[in-house]
Design a protein around this motif. Structure first.
Motif, PDB file in Angstrom:
ATOM      1  N   CYS A  27       8.739  -6.585  26.363  1.00 54.21           N
ATOM      2  CA  CYS A  27       8.273  -6.834  27.725  1.00 54.21           C
ATOM      3  C   CYS A  27       8.459  -8.303  28.085  1.00 54.21           C
ATOM      4  N   ILE A  28       8.884  -8.567  29.297  1.00 49.70           N
ATOM      5  CA  ILE A  28       8.873  -9.914  29.870  1.00 49.70           C
ATOM      6  C   ILE A  28       7.611 -10.021  30.718  1.00 49.70           C
ATOM      7  N   PHE A  29       6.754 -10.947  30.369  1.00 48.69           N
ATOM      8  CA  PHE A  29       5.453 -11.107  31.018  1.00 48.69           C
ATOM      9  C   PHE A  29       5.458 -12.451  31.743  1.00 48.69           C
ATOM     10  N   VAL A  30       5.421 -12.386  33.073  1.00 48.29           N
ATOM     11  CA  VAL A  30       5.554 -13.582  33.897  1.00 48.29           C
ATOM     12  C   VAL A  30       4.201 -13.988  34.458  1.00 48.29           C
ATOM     13  N   LEU A  31       3.799 -15.224  34.181  1.00 45.48           N
ATOM     14  CA  LEU A  31       2.565 -15.769  34.725  1.00 45.48           C
ATOM     15  C   LEU A  31       2.940 -16.547  35.980  1.00 45.48           C
ATOM     16  N   CYS A  32       2.588 -15.979  37.113  1.00 47.94           N
ATOM     17  CA  CYS A  32       3.097 -16.478  38.386  1.00 47.94           C
ATOM     18  C   CYS A  32       2.325 -17.705  38.867  1.00 47.94           C
ATOM     19  N   SER A  33       2.905 -18.365  39.872  1.00 50.37           N
ATOM     20  CA  SER A  33       2.361 -19.638  40.346  1.00 50.37           C
ATOM     21  C   SER A  33       3.045 -19.977  41.668  1.00 50.37           C
ATOM     22  N   ASN A  34       3.072 -21.258  41.973  1.00 50.34           N
ATOM     23  CA  ASN A  34       3.797 -21.730  43.159  1.00 50.34           C
ATOM     24  C   ASN A  34       5.258 -22.014  42.869  1.00 50.34           C
ATOM     25  N   ASP A  35       5.676 -21.920  41.619  1.00 53.52           N
ATOM     26  CA  ASP A  35       7.033 -22.307  41.229  1.00 53.52           C
ATOM     27  C   ASP A  35       7.921 -21.078  41.094  1.00 53.52           C
ATOM     28  N   THR A  36       8.697 -20.792  42.110  1.00 52.15           N
ATOM     29  CA  THR A  36       9.534 -19.596  42.118  1.00 52.15           C
ATOM     30  C   THR A  36      10.688 -19.662  41.121  1.00 52.15           C
ATOM     31  N   ARG A  37      10.936 -20.835  40.565  1.00 52.85           N
ATOM     32  CA  ARG A  37      11.961 -20.940  39.525  1.00 52.85           C
ATOM     33  C   ARG A  37      11.576 -20.140  38.284  1.00 52.85           C
ATOM     34  N   VAL A  38      10.285 -19.908  38.113  1.00 54.59           N
ATOM     35  CA  VAL A  38       9.807 -19.074  37.007  1.00 54.59           C
ATOM     36  C   VAL A  38      10.264 -17.634  37.213  1.00 54.59           C
ATOM     37  N   ALA A  39      10.196 -17.161  38.446  1.00 54.77           N
ATOM     38  CA  ALA A  39      10.685 -15.809  38.755  1.00 54.77           C
ATOM     39  C   ALA A  39      12.185 -15.701  38.486  1.00 54.77           C
ATOM     40  N   GLU A  40      12.914 -16.729  38.850  1.00 55.45           N
ATOM     41  CA  GLU A  40      14.363 -16.736  38.626  1.00 55.45           C
ATOM     42  C   GLU A  40      14.682 -16.700  37.136  1.00 55.45           C
ATOM     43  N   ARG A  41      13.911 -17.439  36.340  1.00 57.53           N
ATOM     44  CA  ARG A  41      14.106 -17.445  34.895  1.00 57.53           C
ATOM     45  C   ARG A  41      13.848 -16.044  34.313  1.00 57.53           C
ATOM     46  N   ALA A  42      12.790 -15.404  34.763  1.00 55.68           N
ATOM     47  CA  ALA A  42      12.458 -14.072  34.275  1.00 55.68           C
ATOM     48  C   ALA A  42      13.549 -13.064  34.635  1.00 55.68           C
ATOM     49  N   ALA A  43      14.040 -13.137  35.869  1.00 57.74           N
ATOM     50  CA  ALA A  43      15.110 -12.228  36.287  1.00 57.74           C
ATOM     51  C   ALA A  43      16.358 -12.437  35.433  1.00 57.74           C
ATOM     52  N   GLN A  44      16.676 -13.695  35.171  1.00 60.05           N
ATOM     53  CA  GLN A  44      17.828 -14.016  34.335  1.00 60.05           C
ATOM     54  C   GLN A  44      17.694 -13.375  32.954  1.00 60.05           C
ATOM     55  N   LEU A  45      16.500 -13.459  32.368  1.00 59.83           N
ATOM     56  CA  LEU A  45      16.277 -12.894  31.033  1.00 59.83           C
ATOM     57  C   LEU A  45      16.410 -11.371  31.052  1.00 59.83           C
ATOM     58  N   TYR A  46      15.864 -10.742  32.094  1.00 58.12           N
ATOM     59  CA  TYR A  46      15.994  -9.292  32.197  1.00 58.12           C
ATOM     60  C   TYR A  46      17.467  -8.900  32.306  1.00 58.12           C
ATOM     61  N   LEU A  47      18.196  -9.577  33.175  1.00 56.50           N
ATOM     62  CA  LEU A  47      19.599  -9.236  33.400  1.00 56.50           C
ATOM     63  C   LEU A  47      20.458  -9.513  32.172  1.00 56.50           C
ATOM     64  N   GLN A  48      19.983 -10.382  31.292  1.00 52.02           N
ATOM     65  CA  GLN A  48      20.682 -10.646  30.039  1.00 52.02           C
ATOM     66  C   GLN A  48      20.276  -9.669  28.942  1.00 52.02           C
ATOM     67  N   GLY A  49      19.385  -8.750  29.270  1.00 45.46           N
ATOM     68  CA  GLY A  49      19.024  -7.689  28.333  1.00 45.46           C
ATOM     69  C   GLY A  49      17.943  -8.030  27.332  1.00 45.46           C
ATOM     70  N   TYR A  50      17.110  -9.001  27.632  1.00 44.66           N
ATOM     71  CA  TYR A  50      16.091  -9.416  26.661  1.00 44.66           C
ATOM     72  C   TYR A  50      14.894  -8.483  26.589  1.00 44.66           C
ATOM     73  N   ALA A  51      14.656  -7.669  27.618  1.00 43.28           N
ATOM     74  CA  ALA A  51      13.543  -6.716  27.598  1.00 43.28           C
ATOM     75  C   ALA A  51      13.801  -5.647  28.652  1.00 43.28           C
ATOM     76  N   PRO A  52      13.202  -4.455  28.474  1.00 40.96           N
ATOM     77  CA  PRO A  52      13.468  -3.359  29.409  1.00 40.96           C
ATOM     78  C   PRO A  52      12.673  -3.414  30.708  1.00 40.96           C
ATOM     79  N   PHE A  53      11.627  -4.229  30.762  1.00 39.31           N
ATOM     80  CA  PHE A  53      10.886  -4.334  32.017  1.00 39.31           C
ATOM     81  C   PHE A  53      10.159  -5.669  32.112  1.00 39.31           C
ATOM     82  N   ILE A  54       9.725  -5.988  33.336  1.00 35.82           N
ATOM     83  CA  ILE A  54       9.034  -7.240  33.632  1.00 35.82           C
ATOM     84  C   ILE A  54       7.678  -6.930  34.262  1.00 35.82           C
TER      85      ILE A  54
END
Length: 213
Positions: A27-54
């Motif tokens: 699982c990719i577990f994203v702790l959200c905030s005001n920094d949307t670059r964190v969302a971009e990082r999580a999406a990148q990891l998912y698209l690279q196949g690091y986990a089946p869901f976020i």
């Protein structure tokens, strides 16, 4: 003086980074905030196949009161979808307002969905890597976690959402919490080297005290 402040701040910034090596996880577990670059990082990891869901976790905090139309988690999920993550691979926890609740509420959501991941990639802001790890390991024992963040240097991190001074203030607040929170049962102990704590004290002396407990 500016050079000294930069040197001290960089020492604290580096301490907050855990430099974990990424591994495929449940699982990719994203702790959200005001920094949307964190969302971009999580999406990148998912698209690279690091986990089946976020899982995106975050309600509306002090820094995001008027930033997004809804919760932080909903805003981050929309960013991930725009970057190509299928909506079916996303869970949203839109109520938590602190790191402990991120873990508590996400754990409850996953249990409600009948999901029991053993390994996690935690995605957080760069200067919150260590406290996120310490909190997760205390609040959800028995699981394995890797922490990562947007791959941005200290000098490049400030933007229109967070100033250079803001970064230093928040970093120091997190360092103080890393020191104080284990005694309150919020997180596991983390060793703080003497030179890092001295940098903290000097920066506080220079007026960076806005996010202290």
């Amino acid at each position: 003086m500016a050079s000294l402040i930069h040197t001290l701040a960089l020492k604290v910034w580096d301490y907050h980074h855990l430099d974990h090596s990424l591994e495929k996880s449940d699982c990719i577990f994203v702790l959200c905030s005001n920094d949307t670059r964190v969302a971009e990082r999580a999406a990148q990891l998912y698209l690279q196949g690091y986990a089946p869901f976020i899982v995106f976790s975050g309600g509306v905090g002090e820094l995001t009161q008027n930033l997004f139309s809804g919760s932080e988690a909903e805003a981050f999920a929309n960013i991930a979808i725009d970057l190509g993550v299928p909506e079916t691979a996303i869970l949203v926890e839109p109520h938590s307002t602190n790191t402990g609740q991120n873990v508590e509420f996400t754990r409850a959501l996953l249990e409600q969905k009948g999901l029991n991941p053993d390994t996690f990639i935690l995605v957080q802001k760069p200067f919150m890597e260590r406290r996120t790890y310490a909190t997760f390991m205390k609040q959800w024992p028995g699981k394995q976690a890797i922490v990562t963040s947007p791959q941005i240097s200290f000098d490049d991190y400030p933007n229109d959402q967070i100033t250079y001074s803001d970064v230093i203030n928040v970093m120091l607040g997190d360092l103080q919490r890393i020191d104080a929170y284990p005694a309150r049962g919020f997180s596991i102990e983390q060793d703080i080297p003497q030179d890092v704590w001295q940098a903290f004290e000097q920066l506080v002396h220079h007026g960076f005290n806005e996010h202290l407990i």
